[in-house]
Design an enzyme around this catalytic site. Structure first.
Site, PDB file in Angstrom:
ATOM      1  N   ASP A  15       0.853  -1.197   0.000  1.00 20.97           N
ATOM      2  CA  ASP A  15       0.000   0.000   0.000  1.00 20.97           C
ATOM      3  C   ASP A  15       0.886   1.243   0.000  1.00 20.97           C
ATOM      4  OD1 ASP A  15      -1.790   2.038   0.604  1.00 20.97           O
ATOM      5  OD2 ASP A  15      -2.007   1.431   2.710  1.00 20.97           O
ATOM      6  N   ASN A  58      -0.048   4.523  -0.331  1.00 23.09           N
ATOM      7  CA  ASN A  58      -0.568   5.806   0.160  1.00 23.09           C
ATOM      8  C   ASN A  58      -1.224   5.734   1.529  1.00 23.09           C
ATOM      9  OD1 ASN A  58      -2.780   4.375  -0.634  1.00 23.09           O
ATOM     10  ND2 ASN A  58      -3.734   6.016  -1.808  1.00 23.09           N
ATOM     11  N   ASP A  73      -3.836   4.012   2.721  1.00 19.30           N
ATOM     12  CA  ASP A  73      -5.277   3.829   2.933  1.00 19.30           C
ATOM     13  C   ASP A  73      -5.621   2.390   3.335  1.00 19.30           C
ATOM     14  OD1 ASP A  73      -4.863   2.520   0.560  1.00 19.30           O
ATOM     15  OD2 ASP A  73      -6.383   3.626  -0.586  1.00 19.30           O
ATOM     16  N   ASP A  83      -1.834  -1.235  -3.861  1.00 18.70           N
ATOM     17  CA  ASP A  83      -2.094  -0.484  -5.092  1.00 18.70           C
ATOM     18  C   ASP A  83      -0.928  -0.651  -6.076  1.00 18.70           C
ATOM     19  OD1 ASP A  83      -0.102   1.386  -4.026  1.00 18.70           O
ATOM     20  OD2 ASP A  83      -1.710   2.019  -2.678  1.00 18.70           O
ATOM     21  N   ASP A  95      -9.814 -15.564 -16.587  1.00 21.27           N
ATOM     22  CA  ASP A  95     -10.691 -15.982 -15.493  1.00 21.27           C
ATOM     23  C   ASP A  95     -11.830 -16.852 -16.032  1.00 21.27           C
ATOM     24  OD1 ASP A  95     -11.416 -15.575 -12.627  1.00 21.27           O
ATOM     25  OD2 ASP A  95     -13.232 -14.727 -13.507  1.00 21.27           O
ATOM     26  N   GLU A 112      -7.494 -20.199 -16.509  1.00 17.54           N
ATOM     27  CA  GLU A 112      -8.014 -20.771 -15.265  1.00 17.54           C
ATOM     28  C   GLU A 112      -9.210 -21.586 -15.719  1.00 17.54           C
ATOM     29  OE1 GLU A 112     -10.669 -20.262 -11.401  1.00 17.54           O
ATOM     30  OE2 GLU A 112     -10.980 -19.086 -13.173  1.00 17.54           O
TER      31      GLU A 112
HETATM   32  C1  NOJ Z   1     -11.943 -17.200 -10.373  1.00 18.47           C
HETATM   33  C2  NOJ Z   1     -11.215 -16.183  -9.564  1.00 18.47           C
HETATM   34  O1  NOJ Z   1      -9.928 -16.639  -9.296  1.00 18.47           O
HETATM   35  C3  NOJ Z   1     -12.043 -15.960  -8.319  1.00 18.47           C
HETATM   36  O2  NOJ Z   1     -11.346 -15.192  -7.366  1.00 18.47           O
HETATM   37  C4  NOJ Z   1     -13.336 -15.327  -8.715  1.00 18.47           C
HETATM   38  O3  NOJ Z   1     -14.178 -15.220  -7.583  1.00 18.47           O
HETATM   39  C5  NOJ Z   1     -14.069 -16.154  -9.784  1.00 18.47           C
HETATM   40  N1  NOJ Z   1     -13.185 -16.638 -10.794  1.00 18.47           N
HETATM   41  C6  NOJ Z   1     -15.158 -15.345 -10.449  1.00 18.47           C
HETATM   42  O4  NOJ Z   1     -14.608 -14.370 -11.275  1.00 18.47           O
HETATM   43 CA    CA Z   2      -3.370   2.215  -1.196  1.00 16.61          CA
END
Ligand code: NOJ
Ligand code: CA
Length: 543
Positions: A31, A33, A35, A39, A212, A277
């Site tokens: 992080d 900054n 918060d 980032d 994803d 994935e």
């Molecule tokens: C797989 C991702 O790694 C996971 O973190 C996410 O919740 C689901 N796909 C849905 O996008």
């Molecule tokens: Ca931050």
């Protein structure tokens, strides 16, 4: 022990075949900054650490504009950075610095669903049933006399029905949270949009994409019932994941999408890659995602799921290597990620879990192919099991009681007080609290300390990059060994490296493989050989 000379990015288009990729869960890495949220600028500041660790590339989890219902896997604008993480300018500065240090950048792409705040979904909600706006998502009429039942029996991976009804009576599909409506990938505009998003990031220099839910974009025609669901069996449909074919996953047509993406990646210089994935019924079906006209890699989650036993590891390694030989692509190994309990804890937690995790790292890093590390595994971080429920943010938690927050706790960098240098000096904020035991696990507490997990990873990565025996991409040779022991050899051009892992319940005397190079626990010399303790691994070399 650290590699300190900057290595400029090589132009090797095949870099991904044997790379070590470090997964950065952006929100929890560093992080800048104060918060309490990691980032892009924080990553930029820590690039020298990553370069010295010896990784080839980073995979950054989504940092795009998002309401953060699912940690950024609910994207509202695919071409911008969420203010929580910085700006597009910060991204450009970060990638420029990374490349200057010889570190490549892989970004996540989330094509199965958008956020419900995405302008397309907002337009779909404002438009009528049957409108072009709704056609980009999967809206359907319900069952029952008044359409009051969902269109079919599909269940969300996060628990509960995969359908939500809108005020005019139609239902929309969301395989994950209701705030993540699934896109209709049979719609040409959806395809064109994502091809453009790929180009947007490729133009900004990214070296690859982690896709994803890469197996989810196409749903079976007619949206048929699964037949196995919580109502009929009392067991969640997601139990079939990776075990049976579901009408919403791994449909043959999904491959058309990747056959269209590959030429786009190939049209850029420098070896731009994509890793899926993907969950499929069998390793054979998973292998269909990779190859010269589709994706470069698919995570082999069977390795992650292997239990701590020589037999279990041998079986998944053999299957994965055999599949990758058939498709001519490297295997992709992973022990932990942001969705799964950290492997220290999976292997038994505490001291035993840590010993096994360290040994598993030497096992994974001796294998041919690409290895993915998850941030913090190089520190031996365990899963945080006792987070207060009110701090948990995983959308699955409320529906299933399962939460992935325990592997997403911010990384401890230094100092005596939580959050251990996660933020700038003096900052006390972190979006999830780090346990007090993590003071001893911080980067500063381990750097330069012989035998620490961080130094073990640094040593293994240095050897992996420089040892001639590991230079090839050929398979491995299993060596005959006692039950409970896993022993294999890698050879290239006369150099031999042997990896031995002891998953049994007694120390084993090892002899005849040459000199030990690195070991996950101290070895004792005995009768001209070396005694390998239980839950430990070692690399020997002979040149
Ligand atoms: C797989 C991702 O790694 C996971 O973190 C996410 O919740 C689901 N796909 C849905 O996008
Ligand atoms: Ca931050």
């Amino acid at each position: 022990m650290t590699v300190s000379t900057p290595s400029p990015l090589t132009s090797d288009a095949d870099w991904w075949r044997s790379a070590v990729v470090y997964q950065v869960y952006v929100r929890s890495f560093a992080d800048s900054n104060g918060d309490g949220i990691g980032d892009l600028q924080g990553i930029r500041e820590r690039l020298p650490y990553l370069r010295d660790l010896g990784v080839d590339a980073l995979w950054l989890t989504p940092f795009y504009t998002s309401p953060m219902v699912d940690g950024g896997y609910d994207v509202a604008d695919y071409r911008d950075v969420d203010p929580m993480f910085g700006t597009l300018g910060d991204f450009e500065a970060m990638i420029t610095d990374a490349h200057a240090l010889g570190v490549r950048i892989i970004v996540d792409i989330v094509p199965n669903h958008t956020s419900s705040r995405h302008p397309w979904f907002q337009a779909a909600l404002a438009a009528a049933p049957g409108s072009p706006e709704r056609a980009r998502y999967l809206f359907a009429e319900g069952n029952g006399e008044h359409g009051e039942q969902p269109p079919n029996d599909w269940e969300s991976i996060f628990g509960g029905p995969a359908w939500t009804r809108v005020p005019d009576g139609q239902w929309y599909l969301h395989l994950f949270d209701p705030a993540q409506p699934d896109l209709n990938w049979r719609h040409p505009e959806v395809r064109a949009e994502f091809e453009d998003v790929l180009r947007f990031w490729l133009d900004r220099g990214v070296d690859g994409f982690r896709i994803d839910v890469a197996h989810g974009m196409i749903k079976a025609e007619g949206l048929p019932d699964v037949g196995f669901n919580s109502m009929t069996t009392g067991r969640r449909q997601s139990e079939l994941l990776g075990k049976g074919r579901l009408p919403y996953f791994d449909q043959d047509e999904v491959h058309d999408i990747y056959r269209a993406w590959r030429p786009i990646l190939d049209s850029y210089p420098g070896g731009r890659m994509a890793v899926a994935e993907a969950w499929a019924e069998t390793p054979q079906r998973l292998a269909r995602y990779i190859g010269p006209d589709e994706l470069h890699q698919a995570f082999s989650f069977d390795f992650l799921d292997a239990t701590w036993s020589a037999d279990s590891f041998r079986k998944v390694i053999d299957t994965a290597l055999a599949e990758s030989t058939i498709v001519g692509a490297p295997t992709t190994w992973v022990l932990s990620n942001h969705d799964r309990q950290r492997h220290v804890t999976r292997y038994g937690d505490g001291e035993v879990g840590l010993r096994r995790a360290r040994a598993a790292a030497l096992l994974m890093l001796a294998l041919p192919g690409c290895a993915y590390l998850y941030q913090g595994e190089e520190l031996g971080l365990p899963e945080v099991l006792d987070l207060p429920d009110e701090l948990r943010q995983d959308p699955a938690f409320l529906r299933t009681g399962e939460s992935r927050d325990g592997c997403r706790v911010p990384i401890p960098w230094s100092g005596d007080l939580a959050p251990y240098g996660f933020g700038p000096a003096g900052s006390e904020l972190s979006w999830l609290p780090a346990p007090a035991t993590w003071r001893a696990l911080s980067v500063a507490a381990q750097a330069g300390v012989p035998g620490s997990t961080l130094e073990l990873y640094r040593a293994a990565l240095r050897i992996r990059h420089t040892h001639p025996a590991l230079a090839g991409t050929d398979g491995i040779t299993w060596l005959e060994s006692d039950p409970g022991l896993l022993a294999f050899r890698r050879d290239t051009g006369g150099a031999v490296l042997t990896c031995v892992v002891n998953t049994g319940d007694a120390p084993v005397l090892i002899d005849g493989y040459g000199q030990p190079l690195v070991a996950s626990e101290a070895l004792t010399e005995r009768d001209g050989g070396h005694l390998l303790p239980v839950d430990a691994a070692v690399w020997f070399e002979r040149r």
